[in-house]
Design a protein around this motif. Structure first.
Motif, PDB file in Angstrom:
ATOM      1  N   PRO A  95      28.147  -5.228 -69.182  1.00 21.52           N
ATOM      2  CA  PRO A  95      26.751  -5.692 -69.148  1.00 21.52           C
ATOM      3  C   PRO A  95      26.522  -6.830 -70.142  1.00 21.52           C
ATOM      4  CG  PRO A  95      26.892  -3.298 -69.394  1.00 21.52           C
ATOM      5  CD  PRO A  95      28.264  -3.826 -69.630  1.00 21.52           C
ATOM      6  N   HIS A  96      25.949  -7.913 -69.673  1.00 22.43           N
ATOM      7  CA  HIS A  96      25.696  -9.052 -70.551  1.00 22.43           C
ATOM      8  C   HIS A  96      24.852 -10.067 -69.788  1.00 22.43           C
ATOM      9  CE1 HIS A  96      26.300 -12.433 -73.290  1.00 22.43           C
ATOM     10  NE2 HIS A  96      26.975 -11.652 -74.105  1.00 22.43           N
ATOM     11  N   PRO A  97      23.848 -10.656 -70.417  1.00 19.61           N
ATOM     12  CA  PRO A  97      23.136 -11.753 -69.758  1.00 19.61           C
ATOM     13  C   PRO A  97      24.093 -12.912 -69.481  1.00 19.61           C
ATOM     14  CG  PRO A  97      21.945 -10.999 -71.700  1.00 19.61           C
ATOM     15  CD  PRO A  97      23.295 -10.349 -71.740  1.00 19.61           C
ATOM     16  N   TYR A  98      23.801 -13.666 -68.442  1.00 16.39           N
ATOM     17  CA  TYR A  98      24.664 -14.789 -68.078  1.00 16.39           C
ATOM     18  C   TYR A  98      24.742 -15.804 -69.219  1.00 16.39           C
ATOM     19  CZ  TYR A  98      26.545 -18.777 -65.532  1.00 16.39           C
ATOM     20  OH  TYR A  98      27.325 -19.825 -65.124  1.00 16.39           O
ATOM     21  N   SER A  99      25.951 -16.299 -69.494  1.00 18.85           N
ATOM     22  CA  SER A  99      26.123 -17.313 -70.526  1.00 18.85           C
ATOM     23  C   SER A  99      27.398 -18.108 -70.288  1.00 18.85           C
ATOM     24  CB  SER A  99      26.190 -16.680 -71.919  1.00 18.85           C
ATOM     25  OG  SER A  99      26.462 -17.662 -72.914  1.00 18.85           O
ATOM     26  N   ARG A 100      27.326 -19.405 -70.541  1.00 19.99           N
ATOM     27  CA  ARG A 100      28.534 -20.229 -70.632  1.00 19.99           C
ATOM     28  C   ARG A 100      28.730 -20.714 -72.078  1.00 19.99           C
ATOM     29  NH1 ARG A 100      26.157 -22.507 -66.026  1.00 19.99           N
ATOM     30  NH2 ARG A 100      25.898 -24.564 -66.995  1.00 19.99           N
ATOM     31  N   ILE A 101      27.969 -20.196 -73.006  1.00 19.32           N
ATOM     32  CA  ILE A 101      28.001 -20.528 -74.437  1.00 19.32           C
ATOM     33  C   ILE A 101      27.710 -22.009 -74.664  1.00 19.32           C
ATOM     34  CG2 ILE A 101      29.356 -20.589 -76.556  1.00 19.32           C
ATOM     35  CD1 ILE A 101      30.768 -18.063 -75.678  1.00 19.32           C
ATOM     36  N   ASN A 102      28.582 -22.895 -74.208  1.00 19.03           N
ATOM     37  CA  ASN A 102      28.352 -24.342 -74.242  1.00 19.03           C
ATOM     38  C   ASN A 102      27.860 -24.810 -75.607  1.00 19.03           C
ATOM     39  OD1 ASN A 102      28.138 -26.997 -73.313  1.00 19.03           O
ATOM     40  ND2 ASN A 102      26.021 -26.714 -72.632  1.00 19.03           N
ATOM     41  N   SER A 103      28.764 -24.820 -76.566  1.00 19.95           N
ATOM     42  CA  SER A 103      28.394 -25.279 -77.900  1.00 19.95           C
ATOM     43  C   SER A 103      29.310 -26.415 -78.341  1.00 19.95           C
ATOM     44  CB  SER A 103      28.460 -24.130 -78.919  1.00 19.95           C
ATOM     45  OG  SER A 103      29.802 -23.813 -79.231  1.00 19.95           O
ATOM     46  N   LEU A 104      28.800 -27.229 -79.240  1.00 19.39           N
ATOM     47  CA  LEU A 104      29.564 -28.341 -79.795  1.00 19.39           C
ATOM     48  C   LEU A 104      29.118 -28.571 -81.217  1.00 19.39           C
ATOM     49  CD1 LEU A 104      31.610 -30.664 -79.254  1.00 19.39           C
ATOM     50  CD2 LEU A 104      29.630 -32.110 -78.745  1.00 19.39           C
ATOM     51  N   GLY A 105      30.090 -28.670 -82.137  1.00 21.09           N
ATOM     52  CA  GLY A 105      29.784 -28.889 -83.542  1.00 21.09           C
ATOM     53  C   GLY A 105      30.562 -30.039 -84.129  1.00 21.09           C
ATOM     54  N   GLY A 106      29.912 -30.742 -85.045  1.00 27.85           N
ATOM     55  CA  GLY A 106      30.563 -31.845 -85.747  1.00 27.85           C
ATOM     56  C   GLY A 106      30.038 -31.970 -87.152  1.00 27.85           C
ATOM     57  N   THR A 107      30.404 -33.045 -87.822  1.00 25.71           N
ATOM     58  CA  THR A 107      30.051 -33.203 -89.230  1.00 25.71           C
ATOM     59  C   THR A 107      28.560 -33.471 -89.445  1.00 25.71           C
ATOM     60  OG1 THR A 107      30.623 -35.560 -89.068  1.00 25.71           O
ATOM     61  CG2 THR A 107      32.348 -34.040 -89.849  1.00 25.71           C
ATOM     62  N   LYS A 108      27.814 -33.764 -88.358  1.00 24.73           N
ATOM     63  CA  LYS A 108      26.376 -34.014 -88.501  1.00 24.73           C
ATOM     64  C   LYS A 108      25.519 -32.912 -87.892  1.00 24.73           C
ATOM     65  CE  LYS A 108      26.614 -39.084 -88.712  1.00 24.73           C
ATOM     66  NZ  LYS A 108      26.149 -40.352 -88.084  1.00 24.73           N
ATOM     67  N   GLY A 109      26.141 -31.853 -87.358  1.00 24.75           N
ATOM     68  CA  GLY A 109      25.346 -30.775 -86.800  1.00 24.75           C
ATOM     69  C   GLY A 109      25.958 -30.204 -85.544  1.00 24.75           C
ATOM     70  N   LEU A 110      25.156 -29.427 -84.815  1.00 25.39           N
ATOM     71  CA  LEU A 110      25.698 -28.755 -83.634  1.00 25.39           C
ATOM     72  C   LEU A 110      24.620 -28.488 -82.603  1.00 25.39           C
ATOM     73  CD1 LEU A 110      26.296 -24.960 -84.216  1.00 25.39           C
ATOM     74  CD2 LEU A 110      24.970 -26.348 -85.798  1.00 25.39           C
ATOM     75  N   PHE A 111      25.112 -28.209 -81.383  1.00 28.32           N
ATOM     76  CA  PHE A 111      24.289 -27.761 -80.272  1.00 28.32           C
ATOM     77  C   PHE A 111      24.832 -26.427 -79.801  1.00 28.32           C
ATOM     78  CE2 PHE A 111      23.995 -27.260 -75.647  1.00 28.32           C
ATOM     79  CZ  PHE A 111      22.623 -27.260 -75.462  1.00 28.32           C
ATOM     80  N   GLU A 112      23.927 -25.514 -79.443  1.00 34.00           N
ATOM     81  CA  GLU A 112      24.313 -24.244 -78.842  1.00 34.00           C
ATOM     82  C   GLU A 112      23.388 -23.959 -77.667  1.00 34.00           C
ATOM     83  OE1 GLU A 112      24.407 -21.123 -81.708  1.00 34.00           O
ATOM     84  OE2 GLU A 112      26.191 -21.897 -82.734  1.00 34.00           O
ATOM     85  N   ASP A 113      23.969 -23.451 -76.588  1.00 35.65           N
ATOM     86  CA  ASP A 113      23.210 -23.155 -75.384  1.00 35.65           C
ATOM     87  C   ASP A 113      23.024 -21.656 -75.225  1.00 35.65           C
ATOM     88  OD1 ASP A 113      21.805 -23.933 -73.121  1.00 35.65           O
ATOM     89  OD2 ASP A 113      23.419 -25.215 -72.380  1.00 35.65           O
ATOM     90  N   TYR A 114      22.155 -21.273 -74.285  1.00 31.32           N
ATOM     91  CA  TYR A 114      21.899 -19.865 -73.916  1.00 31.32           C
ATOM     92  C   TYR A 114      21.372 -19.037 -75.084  1.00 31.32           C
ATOM     93  CZ  TYR A 114      24.310 -21.391 -69.802  1.00 31.32           C
ATOM     94  OH  TYR A 114      24.657 -22.088 -68.678  1.00 31.32           O
TER      95      TYR A 114
END
Length: 473
Positions: A341-360
């Motif tokens: 059991p888990h809500p749908y997710s593709r995680i879809n994250s990206l991080g670098g020296t200036k910050g990051l994005f995270e999805d879901y």
């Protein structure tokens, strides 16, 4: 099949031979229905065993090779189940595309698809319904420019191979193959036949993915350090549904391999962010996994005594986690879980020296825009949307419009004679975690080398999904 995001599908039957029967072809599944987990694991190991690279290139590279320009793209579709049956609507919605041939062993599906073609004002397509291998006749027609292959995983390689050998550009649903030696063969065939072989990875065309891609390439995240992608989707009910997958072909893979069965939805976008095969490459993978419990527990709770599924022993980990290293030292994390059991997710994250994005859910933290540990509103970065999303703000079709974007852009490249956004080398790399995660887990997490399918060409910077808008439509 491609299950990028939850959606409703028509539930109809696919040929038995294209599912349960084809699922066993070349795998040695004699012991898979006996409940013998060791035999099942051994069968998967033999199928997934890595092979070394061919000794030499058998043709010129396909990197940077444009399509031949044409006034109209003639398309054939092979497999008209949940995926192919929905994609035909998108081909019919794109200007300059003619659907000329359809193939599925289930006659009713082919007839329904043909009716859509005629309703769209096109000539009645040729139909191929005479058994498992009638696709061979479709591919020999001589008037097909591109074929969309939307059949069970087990059949992807053989159908794609036949397309290339018949001079047809091939787009194949995920993954391209479950075997490393077959991925190498697709690379060689593409180079030798001078026809493109493309993994139809729709998630690369998601709005968030394309926005993050453009921001990454503009340096908004600084020097890229790490990313993550996944396919986390509770498929237990669907895998035990006797009609949804039209046979147990997808569930049976859980009796064969230990690792990540479906890596491309998460891997493709992150590979694009990091310019994999376009200035960097993945060099190794380490995989670990949880025990396999979810499918058996679901079966015990929901399936009647005597159901044939009770003969199956599941070995594929409920949660597989893989770490991939790139030549530049970056880290990519991939996860796969369709059994708990888990809500749908593709995680879809990206991080670098200036910050990051995270999805879901989507959220962003970039210096100097965000501070004090407070996430920012990703919606405020809409100016970074890819030109495709600016032109098609409300695209038709499923999966939030990414399916249409994939079809529209691919057909545009073919019609205008452009280089495709991704190629056979991307298909091979994105699919390679299937066999290699299995091998790593069998070796208790030992690193496995990821081949350089480009044979050294990955050093060259080149464009991909982060494309320039063509001068003509």
């Amino acid at each position: 099949m491609n299950d990028a995001a939850p959606q409703n599908h028509d539930i109809s039957r696919r040929s038995v031979l294209w599912t349960a029967g084809a699922a066993g072809a070349g795998i040695g599944i004699g012991g898979l229905g006996t409940g013998n987990a060791a035999a099942a694991e051994q069968a998967g190991a033999e199928r997934a065993a890595p092979q070394g690279p061919p000794p030499q290139r058998k043709g010129r590279t396909m990197i940077g090779v444009p399509f031949q320009r044409r006034s109209a793209v003639r398309v054939g579709l092979i497999g008209l189940g949940n995926r192919g049956g929905s994609m035909i609507d998108l081909y019919l919605a794109v200007p300059g595309v003619r659907v000329v041939a359809l193939c599925d062993p289930v006659k009713a599906k082919t007839e329904a698809a043909a009716a859509k073609v005629k309703a769209a004002g096109q000539d009645a397509p040729a139909v191929y319904v005479n058994g498992d291998h009638d696709y061979e006749h479709l591919l020999r027609r001589g008037d097909i420019d591109f074929v969309h292959i939307a059949t069970p995983w087990d059949t992807h390689f053989e159908i794609t191979k036949a397309a290339l050998l018949n001079g047809v550009h091939a787009g194949v649903e995920c993954p391209a193959s479950m075997r490393l030696d077959q991925l190498w063969e697709l690379v060689d065939l593409s180079e030798r036949t001078r026809r493109h072989c493309m993994q139809l990875e729709n998630c690369c065309y998601g709005r968030n993915e394309m926005r993050v891609l453009r921001m990454a390439h503009a340096g908004k995240f600084g020097e890229l350090l790490h990313g993550a992608g996944a396919y986390i989707h509770d498929l237990r009910g669907l895998m035990f549904d006797p009609t949804y997958y039209e046979g147990p072909w997808r569930r049976l893979w859980h009796t064969r391999l230990l690792g990540d069965l479906y890596p491309t939805h998460g891997f493709g976008p992150v590979a694009n962010y990091m310019d994999v095969n376009r200035g960097d490459r993945v060099v190794s993978i380490v995989s670990v996994g949880s025990p396999a419990r979810g499918l058996a527990e679901y079966r015990a709770a929901h399936m009647p005594a005597g159901d044939p599924s009770y003969k199956e022993s599941y070995v594929e980990s409920d949660r597989t986690i893989s770490l991939l290293q790139t030549a530049k030292g970056r880290v990519i994390r991939l996860e796969h879980d369709v059994s708990t059991p888990h809500p749908y997710s593709r995680i879809n994250s990206l991080g670098g020296t200036k910050g990051l994005f995270e999805d879901y859910p989507e959220r962003i933290y970039l210096e100097p825009d965000q501070h004090d540990d407070n996430w920012g509103d990703f919606g405020k970065y809409a100016d970074w949307d890819h030109w495709l999303w600016k032109e098609h703000a409300n695209p038709p079709g499923g999966h939030g419009g990414m399916d249409y974007m994939l079809v529209y852009r691919l057909m545009q490249c073919m019609r205008l004679g452009l280089v495709p956004d991704f190629d056979v080398y991307d298909a091979a790399v994105w699919s390679a975690p299937v066999p290699l995660s299995h091998q790593s887990m069998k070796a208790h997490g030992a690193p496995q080398p990821i081949p350089d399918f480009t044979r050294g060409e990955w050093h060259r910077a080149r464009s991909g999904v982060d494309s320039e808008k063509p001068a003509e439509a």
